[in-house]
Design a protein around this motif. Structure first.
Motif, PDB file in Angstrom:
ATOM      1  N   ASP A 252      -5.712   0.725   2.871  1.00 14.83           N
ATOM      2  CA  ASP A 252      -5.352   1.592   1.743  1.00 14.83           C
ATOM      3  C   ASP A 252      -5.036   0.851   0.461  1.00 14.83           C
TER       4      ASP A 252
ATOM      5  N   TYR B  66      -5.848   3.024  -6.521  1.00 16.80           N
ATOM      6  CA  TYR B  66      -5.818   4.472  -6.654  1.00 16.80           C
ATOM      7  C   TYR B  66      -5.776   4.897  -8.115  1.00 16.80           C
TER       8      TYR B  66
ATOM      9  N   LYS C 293      -7.200   2.044   7.285  1.00 17.93           N
ATOM     10  CA  LYS C 293      -8.052   2.470   6.177  1.00 17.93           C
ATOM     11  C   LYS C 293      -8.061   1.472   5.033  1.00 17.93           C
TER      12      LYS C 293
ATOM     13  N   GLY D  12      -2.651   3.660   7.193  1.00 17.81           N
ATOM     14  CA  GLY D  12      -2.977   2.960   5.956  1.00 17.81           C
ATOM     15  C   GLY D  12      -3.593   1.598   6.214  1.00 17.81           C
TER      16      GLY D  12
ATOM     17  N   GLY E  68       0.841  -1.180   0.000  1.00 18.30           N
ATOM     18  CA  GLY E  68       0.000   0.000   0.000  1.00 18.30           C
ATOM     19  C   GLY E  68       0.882   1.237   0.000  1.00 18.30           C
TER      20      GLY E  68
END
Length: 223
Positions: free
Chosen positions: A213, A219, A211, A208, A103
């Motif tokens: 991530d 992304y 969450k 991270g 991540g």
């Protein structure tokens, strides 16, 4: 006389407090952290430890004496053994089969440490590696002292609050203090900056994980 590491701790105390009070660590302490977040954290930690061991080993090769070289080789070996243990225990227990890669938090942290160990002075690299030892020990001790029991994450808590890890942390602190004592003021300042940066990375790593991530593919940056 104030130790150099006392100065480092004072400089980053607000960041440590944020780490300690982060929902990830608060929920882990209470045993209420959702399993999927712990699974993702363990996966990211296994990726982190592999590169952390490389950064430690590279740093150790630039040690000024054989005693410090042996210490860093031992640190690197321990990181590899912990990474292997994650696969043998947690990966099996939690059925971890991620393949998304690092991540953003893990990627930034490991690349910072690898770059520092390769291109910065030995003293600066040692300071950059220190938060992973010291912050984890402090967080582990705090969680151990305040945990809700029984706790599903007891094995993780015990590992970072244990005496064996404490011994490694003290070695790392001693080396950093010794290096700072003979370093120039410019080098000491760079050591402080490196320690602060790595401490911030510690926060981002936990954030991270909480969450989830994901990898860079989540992304819109994947191939």
């Amino acid at each position: 006389m104030t130790k150099f590491t006392d100065l480092l701790w004072e400089q980053t105390l607000p960041i440590y407090e944020k780490i300690k009070l982060h929902p990830f660590n608060q929920e882990l302490q209470k045993g209420s952290l959702p399993p999927e977040k712990f699974r993702y954290y363990i996966y990211q930690d296994s990726l982190y430890l592999a590169d952390f061991a490389r950064a430690i080993a590279m740093t150790g090769t630039r040690a000024a004496n054989s005693h410090e070289l042996l210490d860093f080789l031992e640190f690197a070996q321990n990181a590899i053994l912990v990474e292997r243990a994650l696969h043998l225990s947690y990966f099996k227990e939690y059925e971890i089969e991620f393949d998304s890669g690092k991540g953003p938090g893990c990627f930034a942290y490991t690349n910072y440490l690898l770059a520092t160990s390769a291109f910065e002075p030995y003293e600066v690299s040692v300071a950059a590696l220190l938060p992973c030892f010291w912050i984890y020990k402090k967080v582990g001790d705090h969680i151990y002292a305040n945990q809700t029991t029984p706790n599903p994450y007891q094995n993780w808590i015990n590992a970072y609050a244990g005496e064996e890890f404490a011994h490694s942390v003290q070695k790392a602190l001693n080396i950093c203090n010794q290096l700072a004592a003979s370093a120039s003021e410019q080098t000491r300042q760079r050591m402080i900056e490196a320690y602060i940066t790595a401490t911030k990375m510690e926060y981002l790593f936990w954030d991270g994980a909480y969450k989830l991530d994901g990898g860079f593919g989540l992304y819109g940056l994947g191939c």
